[in-house]
Every structure is written in C-alpha cells, then in structure tokens.
Design an enzyme around this catalytic site. Structure first.
Site, mmCIF file in Angstrom:
data_model
loop_
_atom_site.group_PDB
_atom_site.id
_atom_site.type_symbol
_atom_site.label_atom_id
_atom_site.label_comp_id
_atom_site.label_asym_id
_atom_site.label_seq_id
_atom_site.Cartn_x
_atom_site.Cartn_y
_atom_site.Cartn_z
ATOM 1 N N THR A 46 0.823 -1.213 0.000
ATOM 2 C CA THR A 46 0.000 0.000 0.000
ATOM 3 C C THR A 46 0.856 1.261 0.000
ATOM 4 O O THR A 46 0.463 2.283 -0.591
ATOM 5 C CB THR A 46 -0.962 0.011 1.204
ATOM 6 N N THR A 47 2.047 1.222 0.617
ATOM 7 C CA THR A 47 2.950 2.375 0.583
ATOM 8 C C THR A 47 3.448 2.634 -0.835
ATOM 9 O O THR A 47 3.808 3.764 -1.176
ATOM 10 C CB THR A 47 4.130 2.155 1.548
ATOM 11 N N TYR A 109 -12.909 -2.360 2.378
ATOM 12 C CA TYR A 109 -14.210 -1.842 1.953
ATOM 13 C C TYR A 109 -15.366 -2.792 2.242
ATOM 14 O O TYR A 109 -16.410 -2.393 2.752
ATOM 15 C CB TYR A 109 -14.216 -1.469 0.457
ATOM 16 N N TYR A 135 -1.770 -9.381 6.405
ATOM 17 C CA TYR A 135 -1.558 -7.945 6.646
ATOM 18 C C TYR A 135 -2.852 -7.346 7.188
ATOM 19 O O TYR A 135 -3.815 -7.161 6.457
ATOM 20 C CB TYR A 135 -1.131 -7.268 5.343
ATOM 21 N N ARG A 140 -7.067 1.245 7.345
ATOM 22 C CA ARG A 140 -7.286 1.369 5.898
ATOM 23 C C ARG A 140 -8.409 0.471 5.394
ATOM 24 O O ARG A 140 -9.033 0.775 4.379
ATOM 25 C CB ARG A 140 -5.991 1.036 5.143
ATOM 26 N N LYS A 164 1.742 -9.209 9.382
ATOM 27 C CA LYS A 164 2.122 -7.805 9.543
ATOM 28 C C LYS A 164 0.941 -7.139 10.227
ATOM 29 O O LYS A 164 -0.115 -6.937 9.624
ATOM 30 C CB LYS A 164 2.417 -7.156 8.198
ATOM 31 N N ILE A 206 7.920 -4.376 9.089
ATOM 32 C CA ILE A 206 7.881 -3.943 7.687
ATOM 33 C C ILE A 206 7.616 -2.453 7.756
ATOM 34 O O ILE A 206 6.536 -2.013 8.130
ATOM 35 C CB ILE A 206 6.823 -4.686 6.866
#
Length: 291
Positions: A46-47, A109, A135, A140, A164, A206
């Site tokens: 996502t980064t 979502y 993750y 988010r 993560k 991470i």
C-alpha cells in the site's frame, strides 16, 4: 522463515513530474536500502500506492526491482484485495519464482466478518505454496482481523507464516505474541511501536521510515532482537519525531518528502492523494537539518 526477521521496507513507487513511474529513482532507492542494512524488500504494497498502479505498471515495477536487487535481498510481493477470486487468479497465474513470500492485505471496503477473513485467506493459502504474510491494517480496511482469526489461520495453514500487524494496538500485539505458534512471526506494521513489539518477542518490522533511514532503523531492530533495549531505544528516540511527521498527513506523501530531501526520488503522489503541505515540508526539512 529467517528471511522475514529484521527490517523489511515497504517501498514507495517514485514518480516523475508527469506521474509516470521513475525507473531510475526506484533503482536508486533499492540500492540505497540494500547498501545500508535493510533485510528484505516489500514490492507493491500500500505504501507503493498499489491502489493507483495499473497492471502494466506493476509488471514494470516488479521487473525494475528484481533487476536492481539481483538476488541480494529476499523479496516479498504484495498480492491482495477485496476480490478473493481475482487475488487467487493472480497467485495461480503469476510467476512468483523471484519472490520469497507474499504480503496479502486484509480485504478492504467489504467489511467481512471474522469468518469472511478466514475463508478469504484460506482460499489464498490454497492457491499458492509460497509463504504468506497476512496484513491486518484496520485503519485502511475498515475492519479489524481479530487475533483469534489470525491465530486460527496460523495453525491451520503451514504456508501462512507471519502477520504484519498494523492496528497500532499494543494489546492486540501482546495477545498475538502470547498465543502464537512457536514458528509464527509477528511483524510490526507500525513504525512507532516496532521496537517495543520486537523487544516483546516480535520478529521485526515492515517499515515505511526504514527506507529513508535504513541503517539507523535496521540497527534499532537488530538491537531489539538481541535484547539490547537501552541501545535500541537511543535510536528510537532519535527517530521518534520524524516517524510522527511522515504520517501526519498521509502515507506515502510524508516519506516521499523525506526521500526527496535525500535526492532519492520526487515527492509526487497520485490522486486521490496529494503532495504534502508546505508546512509539513518545513517540519521535515527542519528535522533533517538538526538530525
């Protein structure tokens, strides 16, 4: 799973002024991290603004990083989403031979139940033999994957090897550390909590900030893994303010400002994200000048 212990970094995707992928800057970023102590690289997380990267660009990014890395560090590929069938399809059709593992973000979502999380990751685990890092990032995705679900997956699927955890919830970390299988890795996804989690029995981080300060942050995590808390916390306190700053507006706008100050890449991000404000630029420049 020794290759996932220490400091991994979630690489940004550098952009040129026209917002196309900056191949030269990405190569520079990879080499900078390899040469300064990063333990493994995470591609298209996502980064890396994966939500606004096209399929063609993803292939380009993978090719550039694989070439620049030249098998020097383990590579982890981000393959996730809220369309389980599409995630499974990608895992079954993509050549994963260059990657040591998969990082798969919890479905966003859709806000699944805990059973929905379990069935989603069950399908992913059965689609590949590659090691999978779960993750969990409820800030988010809008839904927290509870420790009981994470641990159920860890116990049921041998290729689900780590999580993560990025809920910025210390109690959740402690629950996972207390109850996890012996060989299951708890990896911090929160730069501000990474050292505490490592000292409590975690396997490292991470990181976002780590790609700008790879030597310092990887040294801190290494010292944490060695139980040298006093030495590790000296580094933590030195970086604490900049960690807060890079997440002040949005990620990766903050880290890209920092990387631009080091002449590694531009500060460009793609809509709907916007570049960091002048105020944040000033704060980050001020930190660097006093570092």
């Amino acid at each position: 799973m020794q290759q996932f212990i220490g400091m991994g970094v979630a690489l940004v995707t550098p952009f040129k002024d026209d917002f196309t992928v900056d191949v030269d800057a990405l190569t520079k970023l990879v080499n900078f991290n390899i040469e300064n102590g990063t333990n493994y690289l995470v591609v298209n997380g996502t980064t890396g603004e994966s939500a606004t990267i096209s399929k063609e660009e993803k292939e380009l990014i993978i090719d550039v990083i694989v070439k620049a890395n030249n098998k020097r560090l383990p590579l982890v590929l981000g393959v996730g989403g809220n369309n389980t069938l599409e995630v499974v399809k990608e895992l079954k059709t993509r050549d994963l031979s260059q990657f040591d593992g998969i990082l798969s973000v919890a479905p966003y979502y859709s806000k699944p139940t805990q059973e929905g999380f379990y069935q989603h990751y069950k399908a992913i685990a059965e689609a590949t033999e590659k090691p999978i890092i779960l993750y969990n990032v409820p800030g988010r995705t809008a839904r927290n994957m509870e420790p009981s679900t994470t641990l159920r997956l860890a116990k049921d699927f041998k290729n689900i090897v780590a999580v993560k955890e990025a809920g910025n919830n210390q109690q959740q970390y402690y629950t996972l550390l207390k109850d996890k299988p012996a060989d299951f890795l708890i990896i911090s996804g929160d730069d501000d909590l990474a050292l505490g989690v490592t000292l409590a029995g975690g396997s490292g981080v991470i990181s976002v900030i780590g790609q700008a300060f790879p030597k310092e942050f990887s040294d801190m995590i290494r010292l944490g893994l060695e139980g040298k808390n006093k030495e590790a916390y000296k580094i933590h306190y030195k970086l604490m303010d900049i960690i807060n700053l890079i997440f002040e507006e949005n990620n990766p706008a903050g880290i890209k400002v920092l990387l631009s100050q080091f002449n590694i890449c531009s500060n460009k991000v793609r809509l709907p994200l916007v570049s960091a404000s002048e105020n944040l630029h000033h704060k980050i420049k001020n930190f660097i000048s006093n570092f």
